[in-house]
Design an enzyme around this catalytic site. Sequence first.
Site, mmCIF file in Angstrom:
data_model
loop_
_atom_site.group_PDB
_atom_site.id
_atom_site.type_symbol
_atom_site.label_atom_id
_atom_site.label_comp_id
_atom_site.label_asym_id
_atom_site.label_seq_id
_atom_site.Cartn_x
_atom_site.Cartn_y
_atom_site.Cartn_z
ATOM 1 N N ASP A 144 0.857 -1.188 0.000
ATOM 2 C CA ASP A 144 0.000 0.000 0.000
ATOM 3 C C ASP A 144 0.891 1.235 0.000
ATOM 4 O O ASP A 144 1.152 1.855 1.033
ATOM 5 C CB ASP A 144 -0.917 -0.018 1.213
ATOM 6 C CG ASP A 144 -2.080 0.948 1.063
ATOM 7 O OD1 ASP A 144 -2.121 1.683 0.049
ATOM 8 O OD2 ASP A 144 -2.952 0.972 1.945
ATOM 9 N N ALA A 145 1.383 1.577 -1.207
ATOM 10 C CA ALA A 145 2.340 2.668 -1.371
ATOM 11 C C ALA A 145 1.725 3.914 -1.997
ATOM 12 O O ALA A 145 2.259 5.010 -1.865
ATOM 13 C CB ALA A 145 3.518 2.195 -2.230
ATOM 14 N N LYS A 146 0.615 3.752 -2.718
ATOM 15 C CA LYS A 146 -0.099 4.856 -3.375
ATOM 16 C C LYS A 146 0.864 5.732 -4.185
ATOM 17 O O LYS A 146 0.817 6.968 -4.106
ATOM 18 C CB LYS A 146 -0.874 5.685 -2.364
ATOM 19 C CG LYS A 146 -1.959 4.888 -1.635
ATOM 20 C CD LYS A 146 -2.769 5.763 -0.699
ATOM 21 C CE LYS A 146 -3.843 4.958 0.009
ATOM 22 N NZ LYS A 146 -3.301 4.003 1.007
ATOM 23 N N ARG A 147 1.691 5.121 -5.004
ATOM 24 C CA ARG A 147 2.654 5.866 -5.801
ATOM 25 C C ARG A 147 1.995 6.460 -7.046
ATOM 26 O O ARG A 147 1.061 5.887 -7.608
ATOM 27 C CB ARG A 147 3.817 4.961 -6.223
ATOM 28 C CG ARG A 147 4.665 4.449 -5.059
ATOM 29 C CD ARG A 147 5.320 5.608 -4.303
ATOM 30 N NE ARG A 147 6.320 5.160 -3.358
ATOM 31 C CZ ARG A 147 6.207 5.209 -2.047
ATOM 32 N NH1 ARG A 147 5.104 5.680 -1.495
ATOM 33 N NH2 ARG A 147 7.191 4.789 -1.259
#
Length: 287
Positions: A107-110
């Site tokens: 869950d990095a939301k890059r």
Amino acid sequence: MPSSAARAAAAAARVPFGERLAAAMNKHGQLCVGIDPHPALLSSWGLSDDVTGLRSFSLTVVEALAGHVAALKPQVALYERHGSRGLAVLEETLALCAQGNVLSIADAKRGDIGSTMAAYADAWLGEGSPLAADAVTLSPYLGYESLRPALDLAAATGRGVFVLGLTSNPEGASVQHVGGSASVAKGVIESVGAENAGALPFGSTGLVIGATVGSALEELGINLAASHAPILAPGLGAQGATGADMKASFGAFWPQVLGTSSRDILKAGPTAAALCDAAAATRDSLL
């Protein structure tokens, strides 16, 4: 380290993420457990808010729940706050997920553009990267096509992505709902549908749709079935959504949904038995 040819062969042999996720959901149910090592949770487990506590917490969750849930989702920010040693723990956590045959979603939301987006793609989806997960969360708000390096690399390596579509945080509506029946969120979701065209039961380009979005799907005229996307739905448990709420919100789209719960399950730790019991109760609420 494996040669480039060996890495390419491994990627070619990997079943696409969408198929692997569908199989995991059929076997283990529609639950993804977030690995969220918040300071308060570490403390409640009797652990220190440092790399030692972080490692104990993370590995305990994976060892307890691998084989019992469809996926595990480490929250990258809570590892980054411990610096390079925290990221080393994240690498170890992702490796343990692979060894335990449980799907991992970073869950990095890059989200970025050009060569920077390509570098993020290499980090989270590239063969041989120590941070490579089975899937990664992405933000499309620099334009959906800015994600192309990650979308293409995920397809090439048999991995997946989850694109932020319609989130339940109050601030999200100020961007995502703009346009009404031609909303920003609807445009993103339609782009994901084009990415997944022809995939059954769903493709490897998923969507993040908040578990508590309520009537927004209907109000914005969004047809999730047409997206052919697995739907990662955070908000179950501590954020207020119940299994019944989620089934009512998603309706006919429910078979695509992977409900996510973190703190509500993790607070049951630190014993493996208690974690498994909490996960089982949440998973059963989604039946």
